[in-house]
Design a protein around this motif. Structure first.
Motif, PDB file in Angstrom:
ATOM      1  N   ARG A  31       0.830  -1.210   0.000  1.00 56.94           N
ATOM      2  CA  ARG A  31       0.000   0.000   0.000  1.00 56.94           C
ATOM      3  C   ARG A  31       0.864   1.260   0.000  1.00 56.94           C
ATOM      4  O   ARG A  31       0.508   2.259  -0.611  1.00 56.94           O
ATOM      5  CB  ARG A  31      -0.922   0.022   1.220  1.00 56.94           C
ATOM      6  N   LEU A  32       1.980   1.198   0.719  1.00 52.86           N
ATOM      7  CA  LEU A  32       2.849   2.372   0.843  1.00 52.86           C
ATOM      8  C   LEU A  32       3.915   2.456  -0.246  1.00 52.86           C
ATOM      9  O   LEU A  32       4.600   3.462  -0.373  1.00 52.86           O
ATOM     10  CB  LEU A  32       3.534   2.371   2.215  1.00 52.86           C
ATOM     11  N   GLY A  33       4.085   1.388  -1.002  1.00 53.71           N
ATOM     12  CA  GLY A  33       5.068   1.395  -2.077  1.00 53.71           C
ATOM     13  C   GLY A  33       6.508   1.288  -1.612  1.00 53.71           C
ATOM     14  O   GLY A  33       7.419   1.799  -2.265  1.00 53.71           O
ATOM     15  N   VAL A  34       6.728   0.603  -0.471  1.00 52.28           N
ATOM     16  CA  VAL A  34       8.091   0.403   0.014  1.00 52.28           C
ATOM     17  C   VAL A  34       8.550  -1.013  -0.321  1.00 52.28           C
ATOM     18  O   VAL A  34       7.738  -1.902  -0.574  1.00 52.28           O
ATOM     19  CB  VAL A  34       8.214   0.660   1.540  1.00 52.28           C
ATOM     20  N   LYS A  35       9.848  -1.219  -0.319  1.00 56.13           N
ATOM     21  CA  LYS A  35      10.404  -2.546  -0.573  1.00 56.13           C
ATOM     22  C   LYS A  35      11.078  -3.044   0.694  1.00 56.13           C
ATOM     23  O   LYS A  35      11.283  -2.279   1.647  1.00 56.13           O
ATOM     24  CB  LYS A  35      11.390  -2.513  -1.738  1.00 56.13           C
ATOM     25  N   GLY A  36      11.426  -4.338   0.707  1.00 58.77           N
ATOM     26  CA  GLY A  36      12.102  -4.889   1.874  1.00 58.77           C
ATOM     27  C   GLY A  36      11.682  -6.319   2.133  1.00 58.77           C
ATOM     28  O   GLY A  36      11.335  -7.057   1.212  1.00 58.77           O
ATOM     29  N   TRP A  37      11.669  -6.686   3.394  1.00 59.42           N
ATOM     30  CA  TRP A  37      11.290  -8.042   3.780  1.00 59.42           C
ATOM     31  C   TRP A  37      10.851  -8.077   5.233  1.00 59.42           C
ATOM     32  O   TRP A  37      11.094  -7.139   5.987  1.00 59.42           O
ATOM     33  CB  TRP A  37      12.434  -9.033   3.545  1.00 59.42           C
ATOM     34  N   VAL A  38      10.221  -9.193   5.619  1.00 60.08           N
ATOM     35  CA  VAL A  38       9.784  -9.418   6.993  1.00 60.08           C
ATOM     36  C   VAL A  38      10.036 -10.891   7.319  1.00 60.08           C
ATOM     37  O   VAL A  38       9.867 -11.758   6.459  1.00 60.08           O
ATOM     38  CB  VAL A  38       8.292  -9.045   7.185  1.00 60.08           C
ATOM     39  N   ARG A  39      10.465 -11.162   8.549  1.00 59.89           N
ATOM     40  CA  ARG A  39      10.682 -12.558   8.954  1.00 59.89           C
ATOM     41  C   ARG A  39      10.432 -12.714  10.454  1.00 59.89           C
ATOM     42  O   ARG A  39      10.624 -11.792  11.245  1.00 59.89           O
ATOM     43  CB  ARG A  39      12.097 -13.019   8.617  1.00 59.89           C
ATOM     44  N   ASN A  40       9.999 -13.926  10.834  1.00 59.42           N
ATOM     45  CA  ASN A  40       9.859 -14.289  12.239  1.00 59.42           C
ATOM     46  C   ASN A  40      11.233 -14.600  12.807  1.00 59.42           C
ATOM     47  O   ASN A  40      12.091 -15.149  12.108  1.00 59.42           O
ATOM     48  CB  ASN A  40       8.975 -15.522  12.398  1.00 59.42           C
ATOM     49  N   GLU A  41      11.417 -14.291  14.083  1.00 60.49           N
ATOM     50  CA  GLU A  41      12.655 -14.621  14.793  1.00 60.49           C
ATOM     51  C   GLU A  41      12.356 -15.697  15.832  1.00 60.49           C
ATOM     52  O   GLU A  41      11.212 -15.847  16.275  1.00 60.49           O
ATOM     53  CB  GLU A  41      13.242 -13.372  15.460  1.00 60.49           C
ATOM     54  N   ARG A  42      13.367 -16.420  16.220  1.00 63.03           N
ATOM     55  CA  ARG A  42      13.193 -17.521  17.186  1.00 63.03           C
ATOM     56  C   ARG A  42      12.704 -17.051  18.547  1.00 63.03           C
ATOM     57  O   ARG A  42      12.077 -17.803  19.283  1.00 63.03           O
ATOM     58  CB  ARG A  42      14.507 -18.282  17.356  1.00 63.03           C
ATOM     59  N   ASP A  43      13.000 -15.793  18.907  1.00 63.32           N
ATOM     60  CA  ASP A  43      12.600 -15.280  20.220  1.00 63.32           C
ATOM     61  C   ASP A  43      11.156 -14.793  20.257  1.00 63.32           C
ATOM     62  O   ASP A  43      10.695 -14.262  21.254  1.00 63.32           O
ATOM     63  CB  ASP A  43      13.549 -14.166  20.678  1.00 63.32           C
ATOM     64  N   GLY A  44      10.411 -14.968  19.150  1.00 69.43           N
ATOM     65  CA  GLY A  44       9.017 -14.561  19.107  1.00 69.43           C
ATOM     66  C   GLY A  44       8.793 -13.182  18.521  1.00 69.43           C
ATOM     67  O   GLY A  44       7.648 -12.773  18.320  1.00 69.43           O
ATOM     68  N   SER A  45       9.857 -12.472  18.225  1.00 62.03           N
ATOM     69  CA  SER A  45       9.734 -11.154  17.604  1.00 62.03           C
ATOM     70  C   SER A  45       9.679 -11.295  16.089  1.00 62.03           C
ATOM     71  O   SER A  45       9.784 -12.391  15.540  1.00 62.03           O
ATOM     72  CB  SER A  45      10.915 -10.263  18.011  1.00 62.03           C
ATOM     73  N   VAL A  46       9.508 -10.166  15.412  1.00 61.71           N
ATOM     74  CA  VAL A  46       9.501 -10.103  13.961  1.00 61.71           C
ATOM     75  C   VAL A  46      10.492  -9.013  13.554  1.00 61.71           C
ATOM     76  O   VAL A  46      10.511  -7.943  14.156  1.00 61.71           O
ATOM     77  CB  VAL A  46       8.091  -9.773  13.426  1.00 61.71           C
ATOM     78  N   THR A  47      11.321  -9.296  12.554  1.00 63.23           N
ATOM     79  CA  THR A  47      12.247  -8.297  12.021  1.00 63.23           C
ATOM     80  C   THR A  47      11.746  -7.863  10.654  1.00 63.23           C
ATOM     81  O   THR A  47      11.309  -8.689   9.854  1.00 63.23           O
ATOM     82  CB  THR A  47      13.677  -8.853  11.899  1.00 63.23           C
ATOM     83  N   VAL A  48      11.817  -6.547  10.412  1.00 63.38           N
ATOM     84  CA  VAL A  48      11.334  -5.967   9.166  1.00 63.38           C
ATOM     85  C   VAL A  48      12.412  -5.044   8.606  1.00 63.38           C
ATOM     86  O   VAL A  48      12.964  -4.223   9.338  1.00 63.38           O
ATOM     87  CB  VAL A  48      10.051  -5.143   9.391  1.00 63.38           C
TER      88      VAL A  48
END
Length: 93
Positions: A31-48
């Motif tokens: 929707r915002l027109g940005v690029k990148g990635w997202v992934r789950n981490e083992r500690d329960g967080s998410v990195t973007v």
């Protein structure tokens, strides 16, 4: 990055796994027109990783605090990043 462009890496903590946070993040990035990635981490967080126009990246950071229905975000830690984003926005395993 070039003028008016920015890249950041964010670590999102709270109840952010098991609530479709990665799919929601991909949709918001589109929707915002940005690029990148997202992934789950083992500690329960998410990195973007988010890269694009400064205003769009700032808007994405604000949206990371909301998340999808069912998410409960307790913290979003943001740091500037090199522009190592793909040409689109991806969900990483």
């Amino acid at each position: 990055m070039q003028g008016g462009q920015r890249a950041v890496r964010a670590r999102v903590s709270g109840m952010v796994q098991g609530v479709s946070y990665r799919v929601w993040t991909r949709d918001e990035a589109a929707r915002l027109g940005v690029k990148g990635w997202v992934r789950n981490e083992r500690d329960g967080s998410v990195t973007v990783l988010v890269a694009g126009a400064d205003a769009a990246v700032t808007a994405m950071i604000e949206r990371l605090w909301q998340g999808p229905r069912g998410a409960l975000v307790s913290k979003v830690e943001v740091e500037e990043a090199a522009d190592d984003a793909p040409m689109d926005f991806r969900i990483l395993a």
